[in-house]
Design a protein around this motif. Sequence first.
Motif, PDB file in Angstrom:
ATOM      1  N   ALA A 115       7.132   1.027 -22.652  1.00 42.67           N
ATOM      2  CA  ALA A 115       5.694   0.762 -22.748  1.00 42.67           C
ATOM      3  C   ALA A 115       5.250   0.821 -24.204  1.00 42.67           C
ATOM      4  N   PRO A 116       4.502  -0.182 -24.668  1.00 38.17           N
ATOM      5  CA  PRO A 116       4.064  -0.183 -26.062  1.00 38.17           C
ATOM      6  C   PRO A 116       3.080   0.943 -26.343  1.00 38.17           C
ATOM      7  N   SER A 117       3.191   1.549 -27.528  1.00 37.21           N
ATOM      8  CA  SER A 117       2.250   2.607 -27.889  1.00 37.21           C
ATOM      9  C   SER A 117       1.186   2.105 -28.854  1.00 37.21           C
ATOM     10  N   ALA A 118       1.487   1.079 -29.647  1.00 31.23           N
ATOM     11  CA  ALA A 118       0.503   0.534 -30.583  1.00 31.23           C
ATOM     12  C   ALA A 118      -0.595  -0.195 -29.813  1.00 31.23           C
ATOM     13  N   VAL A 119      -1.831   0.122 -30.113  1.00 29.12           N
ATOM     14  CA  VAL A 119      -2.976  -0.486 -29.427  1.00 29.12           C
ATOM     15  C   VAL A 119      -2.938  -2.006 -29.554  1.00 29.12           C
ATOM     16  N   ALA A 120      -2.583  -2.525 -30.725  1.00 32.09           N
ATOM     17  CA  ALA A 120      -2.555  -3.969 -30.950  1.00 32.09           C
ATOM     18  C   ALA A 120      -1.530  -4.670 -30.063  1.00 32.09           C
ATOM     19  N   LYS A 121      -0.451  -3.999 -29.679  1.00 33.59           N
ATOM     20  CA  LYS A 121       0.576  -4.613 -28.844  1.00 33.59           C
ATOM     21  C   LYS A 121       0.126  -4.784 -27.402  1.00 33.59           C
ATOM     22  N   LYS A 122      -0.822  -3.981 -26.970  1.00 38.43           N
ATOM     23  CA  LYS A 122      -1.267  -4.043 -25.574  1.00 38.43           C
ATOM     24  C   LYS A 122      -2.725  -4.470 -25.440  1.00 38.43           C
ATOM     25  N   ALA A 123      -3.310  -5.017 -26.513  1.00 39.64           N
ATOM     26  CA  ALA A 123      -4.722  -5.391 -26.531  1.00 39.64           C
ATOM     27  C   ALA A 123      -5.068  -6.513 -25.548  1.00 39.64           C
ATOM     28  N   ALA A 124      -4.088  -7.346 -25.176  1.00 38.83           N
ATOM     29  CA  ALA A 124      -4.360  -8.488 -24.297  1.00 38.83           C
ATOM     30  C   ALA A 124      -4.209  -8.153 -22.809  1.00 38.83           C
ATOM     31  N   THR A 125      -3.906  -6.888 -22.490  1.00 36.59           N
ATOM     32  CA  THR A 125      -3.699  -6.488 -21.099  1.00 36.59           C
ATOM     33  C   THR A 125      -4.508  -5.240 -20.783  1.00 36.59           C
ATOM     34  N   THR A 126      -4.650  -4.994 -19.502  1.00 35.58           N
ATOM     35  CA  THR A 126      -5.231  -3.751 -19.021  1.00 35.58           C
ATOM     36  C   THR A 126      -4.218  -3.153 -18.055  1.00 35.58           C
ATOM     37  N   ILE A 127      -3.147  -2.630 -18.625  1.00 32.28           N
ATOM     38  CA  ILE A 127      -2.049  -2.084 -17.837  1.00 32.28           C
ATOM     39  C   ILE A 127      -2.004  -0.571 -18.019  1.00 32.28           C
ATOM     40  N   VAL A 128      -1.848   0.126 -16.907  1.00 36.14           N
ATOM     41  CA  VAL A 128      -1.628   1.577 -16.942  1.00 36.14           C
ATOM     42  C   VAL A 128      -0.150   1.762 -16.609  1.00 36.14           C
ATOM     43  N   TYR A 129       0.575   2.444 -17.476  1.00 36.99           N
ATOM     44  CA  TYR A 129       1.995   2.674 -17.266  1.00 36.99           C
ATOM     45  C   TYR A 129       2.198   4.009 -16.577  1.00 36.99           C
ATOM     46  N   VAL A 130       2.921   3.973 -15.463  1.00 40.81           N
ATOM     47  CA  VAL A 130       3.176   5.187 -14.673  1.00 40.81           C
ATOM     48  C   VAL A 130       4.663   5.447 -14.588  1.00 40.81           C
TER      49      VAL A 130
END
Length: 128
Positions: free
Chosen positions: A113-128
Amino acid sequence: MPRLKSETIGAGDQSWLGSAHGIHNCRTELLDISTFAANTHYPNGYIPSGLPVAKVGGVLVPYDATEGTTTGAGVLAGFVFTDQPVVGASDFAVPVLDHGRVRAAKVPGGFTAPSAVAKKAATTIVYV
């Protein structure tokens, strides 16, 4: 006699899904098959369910998980929702899950799971 072809493609291994949230709202995107390597991304003849993708130039390309890459292929657009057979070299439409819950450890290809905010800015994913 016509050349008939019969194949069975299922939804694939969707154990990477963390919940049913978002599965009915997958968006359709065009996958640029020329950017995917047959021996790496679809060795069994299909793009597997759960494959992480990025969107570059209006088409889906393989996601670059390198943590320092936060532009282009380094921005996660989502995950291919179901197995997608690869036939020929033409680009094709695929369903992409871009919001919901994902079990990062179950995503194909050793995903982290990406930790950098910019890497996940295009999604709304919660990693479990």
